[in-house]
Each structure stands twice: as C-alpha cells, then as structure tokens.
Design a protein around this motif. Structure first.
Motif, PDB file in Angstrom:
ATOM      1  N   GLN A  89     107.127  16.048  11.725  1.00 40.61           N
ATOM      2  CA  GLN A  89     107.039  15.999  10.263  1.00 40.61           C
ATOM      3  C   GLN A  89     107.836  14.818   9.706  1.00 40.61           C
ATOM      4  O   GLN A  89     107.398  14.166   8.747  1.00 40.61           O
ATOM      5  N   THR A  90     108.984  14.527  10.294  1.00 41.65           N
ATOM      6  CA  THR A  90     109.787  13.387   9.840  1.00 41.65           C
ATOM      7  C   THR A  90     109.011  12.080  10.006  1.00 41.65           C
ATOM      8  O   THR A  90     109.005  11.224   9.108  1.00 41.65           O
ATOM      9  N   LEU A  91     108.346  11.926  11.152  1.00 43.46           N
ATOM     10  CA  LEU A  91     107.518  10.728  11.367  1.00 43.46           C
ATOM     11  C   LEU A  91     106.406  10.633  10.328  1.00 43.46           C
ATOM     12  O   LEU A  91     106.168   9.577   9.739  1.00 43.46           O
ATOM     13  N   LEU A  92     105.714  11.750  10.097  1.00 48.31           N
ATOM     14  CA  LEU A  92     104.618  11.744   9.138  1.00 48.31           C
ATOM     15  C   LEU A  92     105.116  11.490   7.717  1.00 48.31           C
ATOM     16  O   LEU A  92     104.457  10.794   6.945  1.00 48.31           O
ATOM     17  N   ASN A  93     106.288  12.043   7.362  1.00 45.42           N
ATOM     18  CA  ASN A  93     106.853  11.780   6.035  1.00 45.42           C
ATOM     19  C   ASN A  93     107.112  10.295   5.846  1.00 45.42           C
ATOM     20  O   ASN A  93     106.860   9.742   4.771  1.00 45.42           O
ATOM     21  N   SER A  94     107.621   9.641   6.885  1.00 47.66           N
ATOM     22  CA  SER A  94     107.875   8.196   6.789  1.00 47.66           C
ATOM     23  C   SER A  94     106.568   7.431   6.662  1.00 47.66           C
ATOM     24  O   SER A  94     106.464   6.474   5.887  1.00 47.66           O
ATOM     25  N   MET A  95     105.556   7.845   7.415  1.00 50.83           N
ATOM     26  CA  MET A  95     104.247   7.194   7.299  1.00 50.83           C
ATOM     27  C   MET A  95     103.647   7.436   5.914  1.00 50.83           C
ATOM     28  O   MET A  95     102.997   6.560   5.340  1.00 50.83           O
ATOM     29  N   TRP A  96     103.869   8.630   5.385  1.00 54.19           N
ATOM     30  CA  TRP A  96     103.412   8.965   4.031  1.00 54.19           C
ATOM     31  C   TRP A  96     104.070   8.029   3.016  1.00 54.19           C
ATOM     32  O   TRP A  96     103.423   7.526   2.102  1.00 54.19           O
ATOM     33  N   ASP A  97     105.394   7.788   3.190  1.00 54.60           N
ATOM     34  CA  ASP A  97     106.104   6.875   2.293  1.00 54.60           C
ATOM     35  C   ASP A  97     105.509   5.473   2.358  1.00 54.60           C
ATOM     36  O   ASP A  97     105.350   4.802   1.334  1.00 54.60           O
ATOM     37  N   VAL A  98     105.184   5.016   3.575  1.00 59.63           N
ATOM     38  CA  VAL A  98     104.559   3.698   3.738  1.00 59.63           C
ATOM     39  C   VAL A  98     103.203   3.677   3.039  1.00 59.63           C
ATOM     40  O   VAL A  98     102.860   2.716   2.342  1.00 59.63           O
ATOM     41  N   ALA A  99     102.434   4.755   3.206  1.00 59.76           N
ATOM     42  CA  ALA A  99     101.116   4.826   2.564  1.00 59.76           C
ATOM     43  C   ALA A  99     101.246   4.757   1.047  1.00 59.76           C
ATOM     44  O   ALA A  99     100.474   4.064   0.369  1.00 59.76           O
ATOM     45  N   MET A 100     102.237   5.465   0.493  1.00 62.19           N
ATOM     46  CA  MET A 100     102.461   5.429  -0.956  1.00 62.19           C
ATOM     47  C   MET A 100     102.851   4.022  -1.413  1.00 62.19           C
ATOM     48  O   MET A 100     102.425   3.557  -2.467  1.00 62.19           O
ATOM     49  N   TYR A 101     103.669   3.352  -0.598  1.00 61.71           N
ATOM     50  CA  TYR A 101     104.089   1.983  -0.927  1.00 61.71           C
ATOM     51  C   TYR A 101     102.882   1.052  -0.949  1.00 61.71           C
ATOM     52  O   TYR A 101     102.687   0.271  -1.881  1.00 61.71           O
ATOM     53  N   VAL A 102     102.051   1.140   0.092  1.00 61.53           N
ATOM     54  CA  VAL A 102     100.846   0.302   0.158  1.00 61.53           C
ATOM     55  C   VAL A 102      99.926   0.604  -1.020  1.00 61.53           C
ATOM     56  O   VAL A 102      99.406  -0.299  -1.676  1.00 61.53           O
ATOM     57  N   ALA A 103      99.752   1.897  -1.307  1.00 60.02           N
ATOM     58  CA  ALA A 103      98.879   2.297  -2.416  1.00 60.02           C
ATOM     59  C   ALA A 103      99.393   1.739  -3.731  1.00 60.02           C
ATOM     60  O   ALA A 103      98.614   1.248  -4.555  1.00 60.02           O
ATOM     61  N   SER A 104     100.710   1.784  -3.944  1.00 58.35           N
ATOM     62  CA  SER A 104     101.264   1.294  -5.211  1.00 58.35           C
ATOM     63  C   SER A 104     101.047  -0.202  -5.360  1.00 58.35           C
ATOM     64  O   SER A 104     100.716  -0.687  -6.443  1.00 58.35           O
ATOM     65  N   HIS A 105     101.204  -0.949  -4.259  1.00 59.31           N
ATOM     66  CA  HIS A 105     100.986  -2.396  -4.336  1.00 59.31           C
ATOM     67  C   HIS A 105      99.512  -2.722  -4.557  1.00 59.31           C
ATOM     68  O   HIS A 105      99.180  -3.662  -5.272  1.00 59.31           O
ATOM     69  N   ARG A 106      98.652  -1.949  -3.951  1.00 60.10           N
ATOM     70  CA  ARG A 106      97.218  -2.151  -4.195  1.00 60.10           C
ATOM     71  C   ARG A 106      96.880  -1.862  -5.652  1.00 60.10           C
ATOM     72  O   ARG A 106      96.112  -2.592  -6.286  1.00 60.10           O
ATOM     73  N   MET A 107      97.441  -0.780  -6.176  1.00 59.15           N
ATOM     74  CA  MET A 107      97.186  -0.435  -7.569  1.00 59.15           C
ATOM     75  C   MET A 107      97.676  -1.548  -8.493  1.00 59.15           C
ATOM     76  O   MET A 107      97.006  -1.898  -9.470  1.00 59.15           O
ATOM     77  N   GLU A 108      98.854  -2.099  -8.168  1.00 65.08           N
ATOM     78  CA  GLU A 108      99.399  -3.181  -8.986  1.00 65.08           C
ATOM     79  C   GLU A 108      98.445  -4.381  -8.990  1.00 65.08           C
ATOM     80  O   GLU A 108      98.149  -4.959 -10.042  1.00 65.08           O
ATOM     81  N   SER A 109      97.940  -4.751  -7.803  1.00 65.73           N
ATOM     82  CA  SER A 109      96.991  -5.869  -7.710  1.00 65.73           C
ATOM     83  C   SER A 109      95.703  -5.570  -8.466  1.00 65.73           C
ATOM     84  O   SER A 109      95.150  -6.425  -9.155  1.00 65.73           O
ATOM     85  N   GLU A 110      95.250  -4.324  -8.334  1.00 57.74           N
ATOM     86  CA  GLU A 110      94.014  -3.935  -9.025  1.00 57.74           C
ATOM     87  C   GLU A 110      94.196  -3.953 -10.537  1.00 57.74           C
ATOM     88  O   GLU A 110      93.309  -4.377 -11.282  1.00 57.74           O
ATOM     89  N   LEU A 111      95.400  -3.520 -10.983  1.00 52.63           N
ATOM     90  CA  LEU A 111      95.682  -3.563 -12.415  1.00 52.63           C
ATOM     91  C   LEU A 111      95.628  -4.996 -12.939  1.00 52.63           C
ATOM     92  O   LEU A 111      95.092  -5.260 -14.016  1.00 52.63           O
ATOM     93  N   LYS A 112      96.197  -5.917 -12.167  1.00 47.98           N
ATOM     94  CA  LYS A 112      96.192  -7.322 -12.588  1.00 47.98           C
ATOM     95  C   LYS A 112      94.772  -7.871 -12.643  1.00 47.98           C
ATOM     96  O   LYS A 112      94.412  -8.601 -13.572  1.00 47.98           O
ATOM     97  N   ARG A 113      93.973  -7.539 -11.630  1.00 45.93           N
ATOM     98  CA  ARG A 113      92.583  -8.027 -11.606  1.00 45.93           C
ATOM     99  C   ARG A 113      91.766  -7.438 -12.741  1.00 45.93           C
ATOM    100  O   ARG A 113      90.884  -8.090 -13.302  1.00 45.93           O
ATOM    101  N   MET A 114      92.057  -6.173 -13.059  1.00 47.14           N
ATOM    102  CA  MET A 114      91.262  -5.484 -14.064  1.00 47.14           C
ATOM    103  C   MET A 114      91.831  -5.656 -15.476  1.00 47.14           C
ATOM    104  O   MET A 114      91.249  -5.163 -16.440  1.00 47.14           O
ATOM    105  N   ALA A 115      92.954  -6.363 -15.594  1.00 50.25           N
ATOM    106  CA  ALA A 115      93.648  -6.496 -16.879  1.00 50.25           C
ATOM    107  C   ALA A 115      92.745  -6.875 -18.047  1.00 50.25           C
ATOM    108  O   ALA A 115      92.863  -6.306 -19.125  1.00 50.25           O
ATOM    109  N   PRO A 116      91.830  -7.840 -17.867  1.00 52.43           N
ATOM    110  CA  PRO A 116      90.985  -8.197 -19.015  1.00 52.43           C
ATOM    111  C   PRO A 116      90.052  -7.063 -19.448  1.00 52.43           C
ATOM    112  O   PRO A 116      89.512  -7.114 -20.550  1.00 52.43           O
ATOM    113  N   LEU A 117      89.869  -6.059 -18.600  1.00 51.03           N
ATOM    114  CA  LEU A 117      88.879  -5.027 -18.884  1.00 51.03           C
ATOM    115  C   LEU A 117      89.439  -3.816 -19.626  1.00 51.03           C
ATOM    116  O   LEU A 117      88.682  -2.997 -20.128  1.00 51.03           O
TER     117      LEU A 117
END
Length: 200
Positions: A89-117
């Motif tokens: 579970q500790t390993l999976l929690n750490s992987m979950w944290d990485v997934a959340m980090y990646v997701a947040s950065h993707r969302m940030e990039s998507e927000l910037k791309r979609m900003a004019p919309l």
C-alpha cells in the motif's frame, strides 16, 4: 467549462474521486491496510494516465501480477500478511502521488492551451475541483486524524502554488478553506485542541 472540462480530468478525475470515496467508506477510521483487491483498483486508476493503450495494458498487467505475487506470499505467511500489505500500500500511495502530480501538470498545460476558450472563473472552477481532490487525498493519508481544516487549507494552498496554479487561487489559505470544507472529515472541523501525533 466545469471541472470536468479538461481532457485529463475526464480521463482520470472521476475515477480518482469515485475510488477514493469507495475506499473511504470501506476503511473509515481503520488503521488496517487495504485489501489486495483494492490495491488492484488503485493500480488500474493510476494506469488511466497512460495514453498509449498497449503500454497501459502492459503496465496494468505488471501491477496486477506483482500484487498477486505479494498476496500469494502473504497467504503462505499469515504472520507477515499485515507487513506485506502495508508495504504494498505504501508503494501504491507513492505511485498515486506521482499520478496526481502528473495529472495536475497536464491540467495546467491544458488550461493554458484552452485559455482563449473559457473565462477566468471557469479556470478557477477546474482548480477548485483539483484543490478538493488534493485535500481528499491528504486526509485519506491522515490515519492519525491530526489535520484540521485550517492546516489542510494551508497544505493544499502551498501544494497548488508549487504546481504553478497561483493565478487561480484565492488570496490566502484561509479563503481556500471554503473550497475544501465539503471534503473535511468530522474530526477536521471538531472543536477543542488538535490531537497529538502518537509517540514512536
């Protein structure tokens, strides 16, 4: 556009929220580790971040095989089962944290791309939903029930600043507390002094 408007949120956001809510209902305040079947569910959700279908299937197969082997060893050695489950579970929690980090950065990039919309208010809505997810995740890891709402608001605020989302945040962590109040467990809003961490 609501919080579900970014592609990353659509791909993984709902799955994260649903799985977290299911696990929270099952575990409650228990200090026991998750069961191995739930660990497979977490692995499957993490793999939703992988856009390449072939790689996603391969990665998920590896996760499931590894968890199955750990469960097999735990079944053969019941005296070690809890320790094996906590380690997995500790390993999976750490992987979950990485997934959340990646997701947040993707969302940030998507927000910037979609900003004019869409408008500033609509961008804020996406970030507000992400703040709620982040608080939910942090409280899920708070097994000793130490994090009150103000402390959590400060943690989430600093985390979102680190993610580069400052432009969409309220002026202070105290105002962000309003965003996350719907996610707060009962102990986080209870009166009295906060609990002290257990002694090692």
């Amino acid at each position: 556009m609501k919080g579900s408007g970014t592609p990353t949120y659509k791909a993984i956001g709902k799955a994260i929220l649903n799985l977290h809510d299911e696990i929270a209902m099952e575990v409650g305040g228990s200090a026991d580790p998750l069961g191995f079947p739930r660990m497979k569910d977490i692995a499957e959700t993490i793999c939703l971040l992988v856009e390449d279908e072939e790689l996603r299937v391969t990665a998920l197969g590896g996760f499931i095989e590894g968890i199955a082997k750990l469960e097999e060893v735990a079944d053969e050695n019941p005296e070690c089962r809890r320790g094996i489950a906590i380690g997995a579970q500790t390993l999976l929690n750490s992987m979950w944290d990485v997934a959340m980090y990646v997701a947040s950065h993707r969302m940030e990039s998507e927000l910037k791309r979609m900003a004019p919309l869409f408008s500033q208010n609509e961008k804020k809505d996406v970030v507000m939903n992400f703040a709620k997810e982040t608080a939910r995740k942090f409280w899920a890891h708070d097994t000793h029930q130490l994090l009150r709402s103000s402390t959590m608001a400060d943690l989430v605020y600093r985390y979102l600043v680190e993610m580069g989302l400052t432009d969409y945040l309220p002026g202070s962590h105290e105002r962000l507390k309003e965003w996350i109040k719907s996610e707060a467990p009962g102990y986080a809003t209870a009166g009295g002094r906060p609990r002290k961490p257990p002694k090692a």
